[in-house]
Scaffold this motif. Sequence first.
Motif, mmCIF file in Angstrom:
data_model
loop_
_atom_site.group_PDB
_atom_site.id
_atom_site.type_symbol
_atom_site.label_atom_id
_atom_site.label_comp_id
_atom_site.label_asym_id
_atom_site.label_seq_id
_atom_site.Cartn_x
_atom_site.Cartn_y
_atom_site.Cartn_z
ATOM 1 N N ASP A 1 31.492 26.074 40.690
ATOM 2 C CA ASP A 1 31.311 27.397 41.300
ATOM 3 C C ASP A 1 32.137 28.381 40.501
ATOM 4 O O ASP A 1 33.360 28.381 40.572
ATOM 5 C CB ASP A 1 31.753 27.389 42.762
ATOM 6 C CG ASP A 1 31.542 28.729 43.451
ATOM 7 O OD1 ASP A 1 30.964 29.645 42.812
ATOM 8 O OD2 ASP A 1 31.944 28.877 44.615
ATOM 9 N N ARG A 2 31.470 29.203 39.709
ATOM 10 C CA ARG A 2 32.181 30.139 38.854
ATOM 11 C C ARG A 2 32.964 31.168 39.656
ATOM 12 O O ARG A 2 34.030 31.621 39.238
ATOM 13 C CB ARG A 2 31.182 30.850 37.943
ATOM 14 C CG ARG A 2 31.828 31.780 36.923
ATOM 15 C CD ARG A 2 30.771 32.647 36.303
ATOM 16 N NE ARG A 2 31.305 33.477 35.231
ATOM 17 C CZ ARG A 2 30.783 34.632 34.869
ATOM 18 N NH1 ARG A 2 29.734 35.101 35.505
ATOM 19 N NH2 ARG A 2 31.294 35.326 33.881
ATOM 20 N N ASP A 3 32.435 31.562 40.802
ATOM 21 C CA ASP A 3 33.079 32.599 41.619
ATOM 22 C C ASP A 3 33.680 31.987 42.875
ATOM 23 O O ASP A 3 33.275 32.287 44.001
ATOM 24 C CB ASP A 3 32.068 33.693 41.995
ATOM 25 C CG ASP A 3 31.588 34.470 40.778
ATOM 26 O OD1 ASP A 3 32.417 34.707 39.880
ATOM 27 O OD2 ASP A 3 30.403 34.825 40.718
ATOM 28 N N GLU A 4 34.660 31.122 42.694
ATOM 29 C CA GLU A 4 35.312 30.511 43.843
ATOM 30 C C GLU A 4 36.096 31.553 44.633
ATOM 31 O O GLU A 4 36.539 32.566 44.100
ATOM 32 C CB GLU A 4 36.245 29.393 43.379
ATOM 33 C CG GLU A 4 35.509 28.173 42.862
ATOM 34 C CD GLU A 4 36.430 26.985 42.696
ATOM 35 O OE1 GLU A 4 37.566 27.049 43.203
ATOM 36 O OE2 GLU A 4 36.013 26.005 42.065
ATOM 37 N N GLU A 5 36.259 31.283 45.919
ATOM 38 C CA GLU A 5 36.985 32.206 46.798
ATOM 39 C C GLU A 5 38.404 32.400 46.288
ATOM 40 O O GLU A 5 39.107 31.444 45.993
ATOM 41 C CB GLU A 5 37.013 31.648 48.225
ATOM 42 C CG GLU A 5 37.722 32.539 49.219
ATOM 43 C CD GLU A 5 37.064 33.894 49.369
ATOM 44 O OE1 GLU A 5 37.792 34.892 49.377
ATOM 45 O OE2 GLU A 5 35.824 33.935 49.461
ATOM 46 N N GLN A 6 38.810 33.660 46.166
ATOM 47 C CA GLN A 6 40.147 33.954 45.644
ATOM 48 C C GLN A 6 41.106 34.483 46.710
ATOM 49 O O GLN A 6 42.302 34.543 46.471
ATOM 50 C CB GLN A 6 40.054 34.966 44.493
ATOM 51 C CG GLN A 6 39.420 34.387 43.235
ATOM 52 C CD GLN A 6 39.421 35.366 42.084
ATOM 53 O OE1 GLN A 6 38.547 36.203 41.962
ATOM 54 N NE2 GLN A 6 40.420 35.257 41.223
ATOM 55 N N LEU B 1 44.338 33.971 44.849
ATOM 56 C CA LEU B 1 44.361 33.069 43.705
ATOM 57 C C LEU B 1 43.769 33.755 42.480
ATOM 58 O O LEU B 1 42.825 34.542 42.591
ATOM 59 C CB LEU B 1 43.534 31.808 43.980
ATOM 60 C CG LEU B 1 44.056 30.794 44.986
ATOM 61 C CD1 LEU B 1 42.994 29.715 45.207
ATOM 62 C CD2 LEU B 1 45.354 30.166 44.491
ATOM 63 N N ALA B 2 44.308 33.448 41.306
ATOM 64 C CA ALA B 2 43.708 33.838 40.037
ATOM 65 C C ALA B 2 43.927 32.695 39.064
ATOM 66 O O ALA B 2 44.833 31.881 39.229
ATOM 67 C CB ALA B 2 44.321 35.128 39.504
ATOM 68 N N GLY B 3 43.100 32.627 38.046
ATOM 69 C CA GLY B 3 43.207 31.543 37.073
ATOM 70 C C GLY B 3 41.841 31.019 36.716
ATOM 71 O O GLY B 3 40.872 31.198 37.466
ATOM 72 N N ASP B 4 41.742 30.351 35.556
ATOM 73 C CA ASP B 4 40.422 29.885 35.138
ATOM 74 C C ASP B 4 39.863 28.804 36.049
ATOM 75 O O ASP B 4 38.664 28.528 36.020
ATOM 76 C CB ASP B 4 40.446 29.415 33.681
ATOM 77 C CG ASP B 4 41.445 28.306 33.414
ATOM 78 O OD1 ASP B 4 42.162 27.903 34.351
ATOM 79 O OD2 ASP B 4 41.511 27.843 32.252
ATOM 80 N N HIS B 5 40.696 28.192 36.895
ATOM 81 C CA HIS B 5 40.169 27.205 37.842
ATOM 82 C C HIS B 5 39.364 27.868 38.947
ATOM 83 O O HIS B 5 38.662 27.186 39.711
ATOM 84 C CB HIS B 5 41.301 26.369 38.448
ATOM 85 C CG HIS B 5 42.320 27.172 39.196
ATOM 86 N ND1 HIS B 5 42.285 27.328 40.566
ATOM 87 C CD2 HIS B 5 43.407 27.867 38.779
ATOM 88 C CE1 HIS B 5 43.296 28.087 40.951
ATOM 89 N NE2 HIS B 5 44.002 28.422 39.884
ATOM 90 N N THR B 6 39.431 29.199 39.084
ATOM 91 C CA THR B 6 38.604 29.931 40.047
ATOM 92 C C THR B 6 37.400 30.567 39.374
ATOM 93 O O THR B 6 36.605 31.244 40.031
ATOM 94 C CB THR B 6 39.412 31.043 40.743
ATOM 95 O OG1 THR B 6 39.713 32.081 39.798
ATOM 96 C CG2 THR B 6 40.690 30.502 41.330
ATOM 97 N N ASP B 7 37.244 30.369 38.069
ATOM 98 C CA ASP B 7 36.179 31.020 37.315
ATOM 99 C C ASP B 7 35.608 30.006 36.327
ATOM 100 O O ASP B 7 35.204 28.919 36.730
ATOM 101 C CB ASP B 7 36.747 32.264 36.603
ATOM 102 C CG ASP B 7 35.685 33.315 36.311
ATOM 103 O OD1 ASP B 7 34.925 33.094 35.348
ATOM 104 O OD2 ASP B 7 35.609 34.332 37.030
ATOM 105 N N SER B 8 35.577 30.357 35.043
ATOM 106 C CA SER B 8 35.167 29.393 34.024
ATOM 107 C C SER B 8 36.352 29.111 33.119
ATOM 108 O O SER B 8 37.215 29.967 32.916
ATOM 109 C CB SER B 8 33.989 29.937 33.195
ATOM 110 O OG SER B 8 34.381 31.065 32.448
#
Length: 542
Positions: free
Chosen positions: A474-479, A487-494
Motif C-alpha cells: 500500500d503506497r499510501d499507508e495511513e500516516q 508517521l513519515a518514512g519510506d515504509h509508509t510510501d515506496s
Amino acid sequence: MASTRCFLAAALVLTALSLADSFAPASFTPTLAPRAHVSRNNPLSLSPRSRLAAPLRGPLPARIPALLGGMRCKAADGEEWRAEEKVIVVGGGVAGLSCAIQLSQKGIPVTVVEASDGIGGRVRSDIVDGFVLDRGFQIFLTSYPEAQRLLDYNQLSLQPFYAGALVRHNGGFHRVSDPFRHPVDSIFTLLPTHPIGSILDKILVGVLRLQSLVGPLDDLWRRPDEKIDDRLKSDVFFGQGFSEEMIDRFFRPFLGGIFFDNTLRTTARELDFTFRMLALGENCLPEKGLQAVSDYMGGLLPEGSIMLNSPVKAVSADGGGVTLASGEKLAASAVVLATEGNVARELMSTAGVRMGAEGEPKKTTCLYFSIDGDAPTDEPILYLNGDGVYDAENTCKVNNMCFPSLVAPSYAPEGKHLASVSLIGIPEGMGDEDIAQEVKKQLSGWFGEQVDQWELLKVYRIDYCQPNQEPPTDRDEEQEVAPYLFLAGDHTDSASLNGALRSGTRCAKLVSDALVPLLVGRNKRVVDAYAKEQGVDTMQTP
C-alpha cells in the motif's frame, strides 16, 4: 475605527493564508522544472523554481472559505495549548527533513530530533582518508518528482553514470545499454552471440519501458500487485515473458541492486516506477556524495531547528511530547515519527499504539576499497554479476560494483580511485577482512591481479536498507495513527528517495490540517486582545 477594524480582520485572514496557502492536496502533481541533459562535461543544472506549490489561487475573498472550510477542525476544548508548542519530528532522515521543511515554510515551528551525530539517515556519507563513502551504494535518479520539487540540483552538482551496465558472464563483460541514449552501442546487443538475452528479450525490454511511461504516474500504483518475478516470467506482453537467461543474467543482479532482492519478490509496481524514472532521467552521484542531499535540506531549516545525539525513548499518547533517552521531556503540538519502520513501531508502543506487522526489511553489505593509481577501466559504468545471484543473499557473492571516482572524481583523493562493491544481505559469522578477501578473490577474476593491491577502507553492514515491499503493498499507508501523532518514512510510501520525500510531503499536509485551526484561533485571540486595548469592537460591521 472602521479602518482599524478592517486592519484587524485583514491581519487574521492573512494569518490563515500564511499558515495554509502552500500545502497542496496529498495527491497533488508537482510542477516540475525543465528537464536538463547531463553529460560528462555538463553536470545537471535546473533553473530556479518555486519551492512549494500553492494549491489555492484566485481573488482573496474567494479563497477564504476554501482555506478555512476545507480544514479539519480539531480545536477541541483544552487543546489550545498546542498552538504554543513546536511540532517535534523524530528522525533527521530525508523523510523527516522533508516534513520539517514544509511545515517550517508554512510558519509552523518545528524541531527535528535526531538520535545520531548527523542528519540524513540512510542518505549519509563519511570521509575516510580523503575518500567520500556513501553509507551504502545508492544512485540518485534525477527524474524523481519529489526530488525535482524540493531540491535545487544546481547545488548538488550531479555527475552522470553511463546509461547501461557491463554484465559479467562466463568469463567476459557484456554491455547492455539504453538504446535511446546509446543507440550505436545497443546495436551490438542484438547480435546472436550476445549472451544477455535474445532479440525477443530486447524487444520486451522496450515494451516494459513503454508500459511504464503510459498514463499518469499515480496510475502505476493501481496496477496488479504481483511479484516482479511473476511479471517478468509470464506477464509482460499478452502472456509473453522474458527468458530464464535474461532474468538470471540481467534482471536479478540489476533489480537486486535496486531493491536488495535477488529473488524478485518485490511488487511489480516498483518495477514500473523504476523503469519510468530510468527512462525519464539520468543516474547520477552528487559531486560531494549523497550527504550533499541531506545537508542541502538541513540548510533550508531555521537555525537551531535540529537536535543531534538525542535519541527518543518514549512518545506521549496524545502527541503532546517526547521523552529523550536522557530523561529530558520535550513538549510538542504534534509528533511525527520519521524513523525506520521498526523503530517507529517500538516508539508507537510506548504511546499505547499498535502498528501492523512489517515484513522482514532488506539488508545489504557495502565494501569500499582504495586503489593506488588508475582504476581497471576509465568508464563511469555499473558492473553486474550475471553468473547467478539467485542464492546470493547473506553470502559474499558480489551482486554489483562500480568505481564512484570515475563518475565524480571528488570521491577519491588525487592519484587514487575508489571501488564500491555491494552484496545482498549480510554474511553471517564473518569479520570485515574475511568478507573483503572473499570479494577480492571474485573481483580478481574480473579485473586481474591488480585487485590484490586494493586496500579495504570500510565495510558497511546495513540491516535496514529498505522496508519490505513484497505484495500486498500500500503506497499510501495511513500516516495519522492517533490524534496529533503521525508517521513519515519510506515504509509508509515506496522504498526510494522519492518515496521518503513524498511521505514527508503527505505527512506535512496532515499535520498542517490538524494544527492550522489552532494557530488561527491563537492569533484570533491575540487580535481580539489588541482590539480590546484599542477600544474596537471586531464584531461590528465597518
